[in-house]
Design a protein around this motif. Sequence first.
Motif, PDB file in Angstrom:
ATOM      1  N   MET A   1       5.630  -0.846 -11.057  1.00  0.00           N
ATOM      2  CA  MET A   1       6.406   0.237 -10.478  1.00  0.00           C
ATOM      3  C   MET A   1       6.873  -0.132  -9.082  1.00  0.00           C
ATOM      4  SD  MET A   1       4.572   3.712 -11.543  1.00  0.00           S
ATOM      5  CE  MET A   1       2.976   3.280 -12.166  1.00  0.00           C
ATOM      6  N   ARG A   2       8.016   0.411  -8.690  1.00  0.00           N
ATOM      7  CA  ARG A   2       8.599   0.095  -7.395  1.00  0.00           C
ATOM      8  C   ARG A   2       8.469   1.266  -6.412  1.00  0.00           C
ATOM      9  NH1 ARG A   2      13.219  -0.248  -5.960  1.00  0.00           N
ATOM     10  NH2 ARG A   2      12.909  -1.739  -4.327  1.00  0.00           N
ATOM     11  N   HIS A   3       7.592   2.175  -6.628  1.00  0.00           N
ATOM     12  CA  HIS A   3       7.532   3.357  -5.787  1.00  0.00           C
ATOM     13  C   HIS A   3       7.294   2.992  -4.333  1.00  0.00           C
ATOM     14  CE1 HIS A   3       7.723   5.719  -9.324  1.00  0.00           C
ATOM     15  NE2 HIS A   3       6.532   5.382  -9.760  1.00  0.00           N
ATOM     16  N   ARG A   4       8.095   3.547  -3.456  1.00  0.00           N
ATOM     17  CA  ARG A   4       7.972   3.419  -2.001  1.00  0.00           C
ATOM     18  C   ARG A   4       8.065   1.971  -1.515  1.00  0.00           C
ATOM     19  NH1 ARG A   4       3.990   8.036   0.066  1.00  0.00           N
ATOM     20  NH2 ARG A   4       4.502   6.983   1.969  1.00  0.00           N
ATOM     21  N   VAL A   5       8.850   1.162  -2.190  1.00  0.00           N
ATOM     22  CA  VAL A   5       9.113  -0.204  -1.751  1.00  0.00           C
ATOM     23  C   VAL A   5      10.498  -0.201  -1.127  1.00  0.00           C
ATOM     24  CG1 VAL A   5       9.379  -2.601  -2.456  1.00  0.00           C
ATOM     25  CG2 VAL A   5       7.667  -1.182  -3.547  1.00  0.00           C
ATOM     26  N   ALA A   6      10.599  -0.542   0.151  1.00  0.00           N
ATOM     27  CA  ALA A   6      11.835  -0.338   0.891  1.00  0.00           C
ATOM     28  C   ALA A   6      12.863  -1.446   0.678  1.00  0.00           C
ATOM     29  CB  ALA A   6      11.530  -0.217   2.381  1.00  0.00           C
ATOM     30  N   TYR A   7      12.446  -2.693   0.533  1.00  0.00           N
ATOM     31  CA  TYR A   7      13.396  -3.799   0.468  1.00  0.00           C
ATOM     32  C   TYR A   7      12.770  -4.979  -0.254  1.00  0.00           C
ATOM     33  CZ  TYR A   7      10.519  -5.110   4.425  1.00  0.00           C
ATOM     34  OH  TYR A   7       9.445  -5.407   5.220  1.00  0.00           O
ATOM     35  N   ARG A   8      13.581  -5.997  -0.508  1.00  0.00           N
ATOM     36  CA  ARG A   8      13.100  -7.213  -1.165  1.00  0.00           C
ATOM     37  C   ARG A   8      12.606  -8.189  -0.113  1.00  0.00           C
ATOM     38  NH1 ARG A   8      17.494  -5.168  -3.112  1.00  0.00           N
ATOM     39  NH2 ARG A   8      17.690  -4.757  -5.318  1.00  0.00           N
ATOM     40  N   LYS A   9      11.505  -8.857  -0.390  1.00  0.00           N
ATOM     41  CA  LYS A   9      10.947  -9.801   0.586  1.00  0.00           C
ATOM     42  C   LYS A   9      11.494 -11.208   0.410  1.00  0.00           C
ATOM     43  CE  LYS A   9       6.763  -7.265   1.521  1.00  0.00           C
ATOM     44  NZ  LYS A   9       5.310  -7.310   1.626  1.00  0.00           N
ATOM     45  N   LEU A  10      12.112 -11.501  -0.720  1.00  0.00           N
ATOM     46  CA  LEU A  10      12.775 -12.783  -0.975  1.00  0.00           C
ATOM     47  C   LEU A  10      11.837 -13.985  -0.823  1.00  0.00           C
ATOM     48  CD1 LEU A  10      16.103 -12.076   0.942  1.00  0.00           C
ATOM     49  CD2 LEU A  10      15.662 -11.770  -1.494  1.00  0.00           C
ATOM     50  N   ASN A  11      10.552 -13.791  -1.007  1.00  0.00           N
ATOM     51  CA  ASN A  11       9.551 -14.858  -0.908  1.00  0.00           C
ATOM     52  C   ASN A  11       9.615 -15.613   0.417  1.00  0.00           C
ATOM     53  OD1 ASN A  11       8.364 -14.406  -3.402  1.00  0.00           O
ATOM     54  ND2 ASN A  11       9.925 -15.602  -4.450  1.00  0.00           N
ATOM     55  N   LYS A  12       9.852 -14.905   1.498  1.00  0.00           N
ATOM     56  CA  LYS A  12       9.947 -15.532   2.813  1.00  0.00           C
ATOM     57  C   LYS A  12       9.188 -14.703   3.837  1.00  0.00           C
ATOM     58  CE  LYS A  12      14.303 -17.847   2.135  1.00  0.00           C
ATOM     59  NZ  LYS A  12      13.601 -19.005   1.678  1.00  0.00           N
ATOM     60  N   PRO A  13       8.670 -15.358   4.881  1.00  0.00           N
ATOM     61  CA  PRO A  13       8.089 -14.599   5.986  1.00  0.00           C
ATOM     62  C   PRO A  13       9.179 -13.771   6.678  1.00  0.00           C
ATOM     63  CG  PRO A  13       7.474 -16.914   6.125  1.00  0.00           C
ATOM     64  CD  PRO A  13       8.483 -16.794   5.045  1.00  0.00           C
TER      65      PRO A  13
END
Length: 137
Positions: A1-13
Amino acid sequence: MRHRVAYRKLNKPTDQRLALLRGLVNALFLRGRVVTTEARAKELRRVAEKLITTAREDTVHNRRQVRRWIQRPPLKGQLMRTKKYREAEHPERNILDKLFKEIAPRYKDREGGYTRLVKVPPRRGDSAPRAVVMLVE
């Protein structure tokens, strides 16, 4: 589930992710279109639309807000000492003015949706899904 996930992290710091998005935003505003992976394109669209919305009203505060995202070429260090570099034409120095004087006024009457995301065939080397992000006319 994606609940309350604001953005994609793109596998990067965080610092690398923000640098990547800054570079993509610069390229989009400079050239009008960018070809990148699908996940990066979706994040780029999120950032670019907010910047264009901010740039629709040309105030000092809005310019400072947008300038935090727009990269400028370095003016210190070894390169700065050469006259050739200082006097060279750098299109990156004009992105902020281009955004406030050319790009944002086009969308004065539009309430969002300034960019279009078009899927293109996958990348040849690793078959990563690609997309083109372009500014809507």
